[in-house]
Design an enzyme around this catalytic site. Structure first.
Site, PDB file in Angstrom:
ATOM      1  N   SER A 250     -23.780 -26.578  55.342  1.00 19.19           N
ATOM      2  CA  SER A 250     -22.791 -26.785  56.411  1.00 19.19           C
ATOM      3  C   SER A 250     -21.483 -26.048  56.185  1.00 19.19           C
ATOM      4  CB  SER A 250     -22.496 -28.289  56.552  1.00 19.19           C
ATOM      5  OG  SER A 250     -23.661 -29.000  56.921  1.00 19.19           O
TER       6      SER A 250
ATOM      7  N   GLU B 217       0.791  -1.224   0.000  1.00 17.98           N
ATOM      8  CA  GLU B 217       0.000   0.000   0.000  1.00 17.98           C
ATOM      9  C   GLU B 217       0.828   1.282   0.000  1.00 17.98           C
ATOM     10  OE1 GLU B 217      -3.127   0.384  -0.332  1.00 17.98           O
ATOM     11  OE2 GLU B 217      -4.044  -1.566   0.082  1.00 17.98           O
TER      12      GLU B 217
END
Length: 681
Positions: free
Chosen positions: A336, A76
């Site tokens: 518990s 590019e």
């Protein structure tokens, strides 16, 4: 003169036209999708922008494969680092190709010019639009560094549909971050932005493949790639559908987004690898348990209190399991799982030891008569075995001695929010789950045990340079070590190694919640299993439903269990036969008044909660302790450490401790004890 005047007019008009363009809208261009990342910066979840676009922040130097950048610049903008925004040579070449061949062979736009077009999209192709783009490119070069221009381009470049930027494209098309791209993948991502809508990989894969081939051919022609490398890359078959964006820790991400105050990047303390592994575990186990069962899991680092993984549900999008409800923050009955803290306070108070004998037999506390889970009784057992077997009766007897309100206050002091019915005070039933708590709070409490009693507030959002929170007191170091040592010996689930992980299970009343919380020297993990709507699930028990998930979770952390801390100084390690006589057997409060004139043990001086002036010099008088009742001999403990026996008059002088709170305990020959807490000031 006329030419000069004309030049001045043209220059003035040009300057006026440039001024009319106004400033570059960089703030709008810098807007990105909100990203939630883990402790190492890895993406957990991203949120699309308001208009539905995916645009993720990116830094070329750290987030993108170097080979992709080399291809991009070679294809590019070869002179990106040398031109000032506009490349005259590239423009001249493009114009000459247009004149001689009648079509555009290669564009003359630089990356900076393309960025200008992305920031201000043009309505149509024209000479004025091109000139505007060039002016904007020059302005960009004056305002930004080259690396900033490249980063902004990589974030805005279109890749088709709602994907913008290299990271969105790499994740959306390839299912990976752009840090490690193959040559074929790099060439594809270079080709797509030139015509993003007609080369969409999920709609036009043939066009995308052809565009990739043109990039590879040109790079081979220019000598950037070898012919063989280009041929091999062209032979790679491309996927033909998009992959979903990462969706790790969705509940944590939602919570962070709600409190993130508009930040574009939110860093959590989670570990992406551990989160992924534990999400897969929860998903698999939930599928095996049935379509209505949900599972939540929280893993934390003991030292820092940082949450390493949080799974709020097996499937965020499963409406049947209420998947978007974070069950790790839901208030449920703990069964518990609070018992270890009852024993911890009992150890701290000094009236029981892990090897003290306790009676597991029918007993009544007013109208309340606790029973064991299996409806049987074990007779006389050690406190160690009673906790490991999760016997209910000994735990309630100890809680009666410790005090329900004191237990609730201590857990609250350590950062856990206990939820009781409106206008109801803590009672003995809280020892068996008669209270509400969140999984994350339960994990915070358990993580205090390997920290020898100091609870570190959990945090999930990374603090950066901020000072971490101060630890909170849960219990004394000796008591915390004793609890951890007992839980380390709890029988593990089937096919699991023993003595590797200290853990506790719990099952709430009516089989609505199954729990298992465990820790080693490094990590604490908590698991909850149940239905999100609170309905009963017959047979849902913590030991068989939650504990196997807990042990698998530790295995999937990828680390061997770390050793628990060594016993702190002052820890009494002895068998029952070698314990001091008062510690050999625990008797409930109801047995302390036995016969004739025998009176219950009671500390008459100092009074509980009193304040005593500290000694001003080394020759100051000692602190007197006076006791009534009890069976001789009477043993004196200061902050849990035995200091000797009281005399026949039930009195003793002890060295006055330094400033602060001091716990004084006296125990008689039958195991009865009384404790006061005074403040030396």
């Amino acid at each position: 003169m006329i030419v000069a005047a004309l030049c001045v007019v043209v220059a003035a008009a040009t300057a006026g036209w440039i001024a009319s363009l106004g400033p570059l809208p960089l703030d709008q261009a810098r807007q990105v999708s909100t990203s939630v990342v883990d402790r190492n910066g890895r993406l957990l979840r991203a949120y699309a922008m308001a208009d539905g676009r995916w645009r993720l922040p990116v830094h070329a130097a750290t987030d993108v494969d170097r080979r992709y950048l080399d291809l991009l610049l070679a294809y590019e903008d070869k002179r990106f680092y040398s031109h000032a925004g506009v490349d005259p040579r590239a423009l001249g070449r493009a114009a000459w190709q247009l004149i001689t061949q009648g079509r555009i062979v290669s564009g003359g736009s630089t990356i900076t010019m393309q960025l200008a077009r992305l920031i201000e999209p043009r309505q149509q192709r024209s000479l004025s639009a091109k000139l505007r783009q060039m002016v904007r490119a020059l302005q960009l070069e004056r305002q930004l560094r080259k690396d900033q221009i490249l980063d902004l381009y990589l974030a805005l470049a279109p890749f088709g549909g709602n994907l913008e930027g290299i990271r969105s494209a790499a994740i959306g098309y390839l299912g990976k971050e752009p840090k490690r791209l193959s040559l074929a993948e790099s060439a594809l991502l270079v080709a797509l932005p030139q015509s993003p809508e007609t080369r969409r990989l999920d709609r036009f894969p043939d066009a995308a493949t052809a565009a990739r081939a043109r990039v590879l051919d040109r790079m081979a022609q220019d000598g950037v790639l070898s012919t063989d490398d280009a041929a091999q890359a062209k032979a790679v078959v491309l996927a033909r559908q998009r992959t979903p964006m990462p969706m790790l820790a969705p509940h944590s991400a939602d919570q962070a987004l709600a409190t993130g105050k508009g930040a574009s990047i939110i860093r959590l303390t989670l570990d992406a690898a551990m989160q992924r592994a534990l999400e897969a575990l929860v998903r698999d186990r939930a599928a095996a348990l049935g379509p209505d069962i949900s599972i939540a899991l929280v893993a934390v680092d003991n030292a820092s209190g940082e949450i390493l993984a949080r799974v709020g549900s097996p499937d965020y999008f499963d409406s049947r399991r209420a998947g978007q409800v974070d069950m790790s923050r839901a208030i449920r009955s703990p069964g518990s799982t609070l018992k270890p803290f009852i024993y911890g306070l009992a150890f701290e108070d000094g009236f029981v030891h892990p090897d003290s004998l306790l009676d597991d037999r029918p007993i009544r506390f007013g109208a309340y008569a606790p029973e064991n889970f299996d409806m049987t009784f074990q007779g006389t057992v050690t406190a160690r075995k009673a906790l490991q077997l999760s016997l209910n009766v000994p735990a309630i007897a100890l809680l009666d001695r410790v005090g329900s309100s004191r237990l609730a206050a201590r857990l609250k002091q350590a950062g856990a929010a206990l939820i009781l019915p409106k206008d109801e005070a803590p009672g003995l039933a809280m020892g068996l789950g008669g209270v509400g708590i969140r999984l994350q709070d339960l994990v915070q409490l358990y993580a205090a045990l390997p920290r020898l009693g100091s609870a570190m507030p959990l945090r999930e959002v990374a603090l950066g340079e901020a000072k971490p929170p101060e630890p909170l007191r849960l219990m004394d170091p000796v008591a915390a070590w004793q609890v951890g040592n007992v839980l380390l010996g709890t029988p593990p689930p089937d096919n699991a190694a023993a003595n590797r992980i200290a853990f506790k299970t719990g099952t709430s009343y009516g089989y609505r919640d199954a729990w298992s919380v465990g820790f080693d020297g490094r990590v604490t993990i908590g698991v909850w299993v149940g239905r999100p709507d609170g309905a009963a699930v017959p047979g849902l028990v913590g030991r068989t439903a939650a504990a196997p998930i807990l042990f698998d979770a530790f295995a999937r952390t990828g680390r061997l269990p770390a050793a628990l801390p060594k016993a702190p100084r002052g820890t009494l390690v002895a068998s029952n036969a070698k314990l001091p006589l008062p510690l050999r057997r625990f008797r409930p409060l109801g047995e302390l008044l036995r016969n004739g004139a025998e009176q219950a043990l009671h500390i008459q001086f100092p009074l509980n909660g009193s304040r005593i002036e500290a000694a001003g010099d080394a020759n100051a008088p000692s602190l007197p302790v006076k006791v009534a009742g009890g069976v001789l001999p009477l043993t004196m403990l200061v902050n849990g450490v035995a200091v000797g026996e009281l005399d026949g008059r039930r009195q003793r002088l002890i060295d006055q401790p330094g400033p602060g709170f001091v716990r004084l305990t006296v125990m008689d020959a039958m195991g009865a004890a009384d404790t006061v807490v005074v403040r030396i000031q």
